[in-house]
Scaffold this motif. Structure first.
Motif, PDB file in Angstrom:
ATOM      1  N   UNK A 282      19.196  44.251  58.469  1.00  0.00           N
ATOM      2  CA  UNK A 282      18.528  43.459  59.681  1.00  0.00           C
ATOM      3  C   UNK A 282      19.255  43.418  60.624  1.00  0.00           C
ATOM      4  N   UNK A 283      20.594  42.982  60.620  1.00  0.00           N
ATOM      5  CA  UNK A 283      21.660  42.817  61.619  1.00  0.00           C
ATOM      6  C   UNK A 283      21.726  44.285  62.547  1.00  0.00           C
ATOM      7  N   UNK A 284      21.539  45.384  61.681  1.00  0.00           N
ATOM      8  CA  UNK A 284      22.110  46.387  62.558  1.00  0.00           C
ATOM      9  C   UNK A 284      20.529  47.416  62.920  1.00  0.00           C
ATOM     10  N   UNK A 285      19.518  46.613  62.504  1.00  0.00           N
ATOM     11  CA  UNK A 285      18.272  47.177  63.170  1.00  0.00           C
ATOM     12  C   UNK A 285      17.814  48.336  62.277  1.00  0.00           C
ATOM     13  N   UNK A 286      18.279  48.544  60.913  1.00  0.00           N
ATOM     14  CA  UNK A 286      17.856  49.729  60.159  1.00  0.00           C
ATOM     15  C   UNK A 286      16.622  49.037  59.264  1.00  0.00           C
ATOM     16  N   UNK A 287      15.624  49.813  58.969  1.00  0.00           N
ATOM     17  CA  UNK A 287      14.778  49.607  57.862  1.00  0.00           C
ATOM     18  C   UNK A 287      15.125  50.054  56.558  1.00  0.00           C
ATOM     19  N   UNK A 288      14.887  49.503  55.474  1.00  0.00           N
ATOM     20  CA  UNK A 288      14.961  49.677  54.222  1.00  0.00           C
ATOM     21  C   UNK A 288      13.402  49.828  53.468  1.00  0.00           C
ATOM     22  N   UNK A 289      12.844  50.664  53.046  1.00  0.00           N
ATOM     23  CA  UNK A 289      11.699  50.773  52.215  1.00  0.00           C
ATOM     24  C   UNK A 289      11.515  51.453  51.052  1.00  0.00           C
ATOM     25  N   UNK A 290      10.444  50.790  50.221  1.00  0.00           N
ATOM     26  CA  UNK A 290      10.673  51.292  48.863  1.00  0.00           C
ATOM     27  C   UNK A 290       9.205  52.074  48.882  1.00  0.00           C
TER      28      UNK A 290
END
Length: 300
Positions: A282-290
């Motif tokens: 979240x801090x780096x603006x990346x997404x994580x998706x399953x």
């Protein structure tokens, strides 16, 4: 829970159960040990010699150290300590050298299978080990069965979510990761611009991301942005060991490689140090998706 049932179902341990953890590198064995303590079970830790990088975290537990080449002494150790359940957790960077394995009576019966498994690859070796132990009365369980929260959920897990173009990368990366998984080579691929551009090899995910960072200014990648790291279980994988995983360092390396996010197979991948991993993304603006698993759950 059967061998290939999706991760995250949980495991009810009977009173008096004694759980051993074969601990490799990283945070996974630490998180499994802590999960067992929360359930009222103090684990017995078997440190894989030369592989553990967080030995101090196991100081409070009963433990022993075992070299990979002394695998033949594992079963007598488990029996001596009254271990009923065993978890294989953590990174093992090298494979045992067959010529240096010290034979025991229990191991001699499966040496031919071990030799063939070493030739087939890591997953073949894990299958031989787990099945051999279970034939001798030890129940092998997955880390996600002890700590169900480790298993990646389905859907977007971070504040940022994938764009339409990212979904094309996710599909391209998933297809590539499954292809190399079929060959027991690796569990991860990186896709940029709708095509796979890098595949995980013996260097692991960290090396894959470093290689991608270096490729950013190369040829057809020059000027391209975004991209996705995709990790998923190998087809027919032994799901009680070596599930694909990500952690805070994966997020940092993905950001350094210029990627927009990370996609993992829901229920069949682990998110280590979950709160810290999601917070860093979240801090780096990346997404994580399953994304949902697409292969049957019979594990064959």
């Amino acid at each position: 829970m059967t061998r290939a049932e999706p991760a995250g179902s949980g495991l009810a341990l009977a009173p008096g159960s004694r759980v051993g953890i074969i601990a490799g590198g990283g945070s996974l064995p630490v998180e499994v040990a802590e999960g067992l303590v929360r359930q009222g079970h103090s684990p017995f830790i078997i440190l894989a010699e030369g592989e553990v990088d967080r030995e101090a975290d196991f100081a409070a537990y009963e433990q022993a150290t075992l070299a990979l080449e002394d695998i033949g002494f594992l079963l007598p150790l488990l029996k001596r300590e009254g271990i009923s359940h065993l978890v294989l957790a953590g990174e093992i960077k090298r494979r045992p050298r067959l010529a240096k394995i010290r034979p025991t009576l229990s191991l001699l019966t499966i040496i031919p299978s071990v030799a063939m498994a070493l030739a087939r690859g890591d997953d073949g070796l894990l299958k031989v080990l787990t099945r051999g132990l279970e034939r001798r009365g030890i129940t092998v369980v997955g880390a996600h069965e002890i700590v169900p929260d480790l298993a990646a959920g389905e859907g977007t897990l971070t504040k940022a979510g994938p764009k339409q173009s990212d979904w094309r990368d996710i599909e391209a990366g998933r297809a590539a990761a499954k292809a190399i998984g079929e060959l027991d080579i690796g569990q991860a691929a990186i896709a940029v611009g709708g095509r796979a551009i890098a595949l995980e090899g013996i260097e692991g995910t960290r090396g894959l991301l470093e290689r991608t960072r270096e490729l950013r200014g190369h040829g057809r990648l020059a000027g391209k942005t975004r991209g996705v790291l995709v990790k998923c279980a190998k087809p027919g994988q032994e799901l009680r060991a070596d599930l694909p995983s990500i952690g805070p360092q994966t997020v940092e390396a993905a950001h350094a490689a210029g990627l927009a996010g990370i996609a993992v197979e829901a229920g069949r991948s682990l998110i280590l140090e979950g709160p810290a991993t999601l917070a860093r993304a979240n801090a780096l603006g990346l997404f994580i998706v399953g994304f949902p698993a697409t292969e049957p759950t019979d594990g064959q």
